[in-house]
Design a protein around this motif. Structure first.
Motif, PDB file in Angstrom:
ATOM      1  N   ALA A 251       0.826  -1.210   0.000  1.00  0.00           N
ATOM      2  CA  ALA A 251       0.000   0.000   0.000  1.00  0.00           C
ATOM      3  C   ALA A 251       0.861   1.261   0.000  1.00  0.00           C
ATOM      4  N   ARG A 252       1.974   1.268   0.747  1.00  0.00           N
ATOM      5  CA  ARG A 252       2.861   2.439   0.746  1.00  0.00           C
ATOM      6  C   ARG A 252       3.462   2.672  -0.629  1.00  0.00           C
ATOM      7  N   HIS A 253       3.789   1.607  -1.301  1.00  0.00           N
ATOM      8  CA  HIS A 253       4.354   1.658  -2.645  1.00  0.00           C
ATOM      9  C   HIS A 253       3.340   2.257  -3.619  1.00  0.00           C
ATOM     10  N   VAL A 254       2.117   1.773  -3.568  1.00  0.00           N
ATOM     11  CA  VAL A 254       1.057   2.264  -4.440  1.00  0.00           C
ATOM     12  C   VAL A 254       0.789   3.741  -4.148  1.00  0.00           C
ATOM     13  N   GLU A 255       0.790   4.115  -2.874  1.00  0.00           N
ATOM     14  CA  GLU A 255       0.540   5.507  -2.492  1.00  0.00           C
ATOM     15  C   GLU A 255       1.659   6.420  -2.996  1.00  0.00           C
TER      16      GLU A 255
ATOM     17  N   LEU B 250       0.309  12.858 -20.648  1.00  0.00           N
ATOM     18  CA  LEU B 250       1.324  11.801 -20.518  1.00  0.00           C
ATOM     19  C   LEU B 250       0.657  10.459 -20.264  1.00  0.00           C
ATOM     20  N   ARG B 251       1.285   9.418 -20.784  1.00  0.00           N
ATOM     21  CA  ARG B 251       0.781   8.062 -20.580  1.00  0.00           C
ATOM     22  C   ARG B 251       1.462   7.459 -19.355  1.00  0.00           C
ATOM     23  N   TRP B 252       0.688   6.727 -18.557  1.00  0.00           N
ATOM     24  CA  TRP B 252       1.159   6.127 -17.314  1.00  0.00           C
ATOM     25  C   TRP B 252       0.745   4.664 -17.311  1.00  0.00           C
ATOM     26  N   ALA B 253       1.672   3.785 -17.025  1.00  0.00           N
ATOM     27  CA  ALA B 253       1.363   2.361 -16.901  1.00  0.00           C
ATOM     28  C   ALA B 253       2.159   1.813 -15.724  1.00  0.00           C
ATOM     29  N   THR B 254       1.588   0.865 -15.007  1.00  0.00           N
ATOM     30  CA  THR B 254       2.278   0.284 -13.860  1.00  0.00           C
ATOM     31  C   THR B 254       2.601  -1.187 -14.105  1.00  0.00           C
ATOM     32  N   GLU B 255       3.605  -1.649 -13.361  1.00  0.00           N
ATOM     33  CA  GLU B 255       4.053  -3.048 -13.433  1.00  0.00           C
ATOM     34  C   GLU B 255       4.260  -3.480 -14.884  1.00  0.00           C
ATOM     35  N   VAL B 256       5.121  -2.750 -15.585  1.00  0.00           N
ATOM     36  CA  VAL B 256       5.371  -2.995 -16.999  1.00  0.00           C
ATOM     37  C   VAL B 256       6.603  -3.883 -17.156  1.00  0.00           C
ATOM     38  N   PRO B 257       6.435  -5.078 -17.708  1.00  0.00           N
ATOM     39  CA  PRO B 257       7.569  -5.984 -17.879  1.00  0.00           C
ATOM     40  C   PRO B 257       8.623  -5.407 -18.814  1.00  0.00           C
ATOM     41  N   LEU B 258       9.875  -5.774 -18.563  1.00  0.00           N
ATOM     42  CA  LEU B 258      10.930  -5.394 -19.487  1.00  0.00           C
ATOM     43  C   LEU B 258      10.713  -6.141 -20.805  1.00  0.00           C
ATOM     44  N   PRO B 259      11.133  -5.542 -21.935  1.00  0.00           N
ATOM     45  CA  PRO B 259      10.829  -6.131 -23.251  1.00  0.00           C
ATOM     46  C   PRO B 259      11.766  -7.271 -23.645  1.00  0.00           C
ATOM     47  N   ILE B 260      11.959  -8.206 -22.726  1.00  0.00           N
ATOM     48  CA  ILE B 260      12.803  -9.365 -22.993  1.00  0.00           C
ATOM     49  C   ILE B 260      11.992 -10.611 -22.658  1.00  0.00           C
ATOM     50  N   PRO B 261      11.701 -11.456 -23.638  1.00  0.00           N
ATOM     51  CA  PRO B 261      10.911 -12.655 -23.362  1.00  0.00           C
ATOM     52  C   PRO B 261      11.522 -13.474 -22.219  1.00  0.00           C
ATOM     53  N   GLY B 262      10.689 -13.824 -21.256  1.00  0.00           N
ATOM     54  CA  GLY B 262      11.128 -14.637 -20.131  1.00  0.00           C
ATOM     55  C   GLY B 262      11.715 -13.852 -18.966  1.00  0.00           C
ATOM     56  N   ASP B 263      12.001 -12.581 -19.152  1.00  0.00           N
ATOM     57  CA  ASP B 263      12.568 -11.754 -18.079  1.00  0.00           C
ATOM     58  C   ASP B 263      11.451 -11.416 -17.095  1.00  0.00           C
TER      59      ASP B 263
ATOM     60  N   ALA C 192       6.548   1.664 -12.805  1.00  0.00           N
ATOM     61  CA  ALA C 192       5.688   2.444 -13.700  1.00  0.00           C
ATOM     62  C   ALA C 192       6.504   2.889 -14.898  1.00  0.00           C
ATOM     63  N   LEU C 193       5.817   3.211 -15.970  1.00  0.00           N
ATOM     64  CA  LEU C 193       6.422   3.837 -17.144  1.00  0.00           C
ATOM     65  C   LEU C 193       5.651   5.114 -17.429  1.00  0.00           C
ATOM     66  N   ILE C 194       6.388   6.176 -17.702  1.00  0.00           N
ATOM     67  CA  ILE C 194       5.790   7.450 -18.106  1.00  0.00           C
ATOM     68  C   ILE C 194       6.280   7.724 -19.517  1.00  0.00           C
ATOM     69  N   SER C 195       5.351   8.028 -20.413  1.00  0.00           N
ATOM     70  CA  SER C 195       5.775   8.309 -21.781  1.00  0.00           C
ATOM     71  C   SER C 195       5.047   9.522 -22.330  1.00  0.00           C
ATOM     72  N   GLY C 196       5.794  10.207 -23.169  1.00  0.00           N
ATOM     73  CA  GLY C 196       5.271  11.369 -23.882  1.00  0.00           C
ATOM     74  C   GLY C 196       5.610  11.199 -25.351  1.00  0.00           C
ATOM     75  N   SER C 197       5.562  12.265 -26.066  1.00  0.00           N
ATOM     76  CA  SER C 197       5.842  12.218 -27.492  1.00  0.00           C
ATOM     77  C   SER C 197       7.329  11.987 -27.741  1.00  0.00           C
ATOM     78  N   GLY C 198       7.689  10.738 -28.038  1.00  0.00           N
ATOM     79  CA  GLY C 198       9.068  10.415 -28.382  1.00  0.00           C
ATOM     80  C   GLY C 198       9.985  10.127 -27.209  1.00  0.00           C
TER      81      GLY C 198
ATOM     82  N   VAL D  35      10.068   4.145 -13.945  1.00  0.00           N
ATOM     83  CA  VAL D  35       9.935   4.646 -12.581  1.00  0.00           C
ATOM     84  C   VAL D  35      10.183   3.495 -11.623  1.00  0.00           C
ATOM     85  N   GLU D  36      11.079   3.726 -10.686  1.00  0.00           N
ATOM     86  CA  GLU D  36      11.352   2.775  -9.614  1.00  0.00           C
ATOM     87  C   GLU D  36      10.989   3.442  -8.302  1.00  0.00           C
ATOM     88  N   ALA D  37      10.048   2.892  -7.577  1.00  0.00           N
ATOM     89  CA  ALA D  37       9.626   3.431  -6.284  1.00  0.00           C
ATOM     90  C   ALA D  37      10.187   2.540  -5.180  1.00  0.00           C
ATOM     91  N   GLU D  38      10.906   3.145  -4.263  1.00  0.00           N
ATOM     92  CA  GLU D  38      11.507   2.414  -3.148  1.00  0.00           C
ATOM     93  C   GLU D  38      10.982   3.004  -1.844  1.00  0.00           C
TER      94      GLU D  38
END
Length: 152
Positions: free
Chosen positions: A27-31, A44-57, A63-69, A74-77
């Motif tokens: 819950a602290r992480h999500v907050e 801006l586009r926001w997505a959470t728990e996005v796997p790295l683009p490597i099959p099997g990884d 989170a990932l934040i993306s804009g035009s180009g 995002v790493e939350a600790e």
């Protein structure tokens, strides 16, 4: 028994206990992620728990934040302790994750301040964009221009 077996080969056993049941364990992480998301421009586009683009990884960005180009991982600790292990883990994810930079998000408070002070100059220098500037740019929908260490 397991601790004894591991000690034979020079390893130590570590464990964490979590309450069972329905509550969200992180819950602290999500907050913390929510506090960052609230500061982003709506374009801006926001997505959470996005796997790295490597099959099997099994690794994923918190989170990932993306804009035009551009794209930032995002790493939350919520309870940072080992800056060397964190730096290594984040550097590898940045290399493999095909992002323009990393936004390291820490909760405000004394533990985070102690962590940053103890982490050393090289750790902090890996995040060259000041947090205030990064947040200003994200708030208007612009590329933050590099990695940033953000305490929220």
């Amino acid at each position: 028994m397991l601790a004894r077996l591991l000690a034979i080969v020079g390893l130590e056993l570590g464990a964490k206990a979590f309450p069972g049941g329905q509550p969200i364990r992180d819950a602290r992480h999500v907050e913390l992620l929510g506090r960052l998301r609230a500061r982003l421009h709506r374009s801006l586009r926001w997505a959470t728990e996005v796997p790295l683009p490597i099959p099997g990884d099994q690794r994923a960005w918190d989170a990932l934040i993306s804009g035009s180009g551009w794209l930032y991982g995002v790493e939350a600790e919520t309870a940072p302790t080992d800056s060397q292990a964190m730096a290594r883990r984040i550097q590898l994810k940045q290399r493999d994750g095909k992002v323009d930079g990393v936004l390291l998000l820490l909760p405000r408070g004394a533990p985070s301040r102690r962590f940053v002070r103890g982490a050393g100059v090289s750790f902090v220098e890996a995040y060259p964009v000041p947090a205030r500037r990064c947040l200003e740019l994200l708030n208007v929908g612009a590329d933050p221009g590099g990695s940033s260490l953000i305490v929220l």
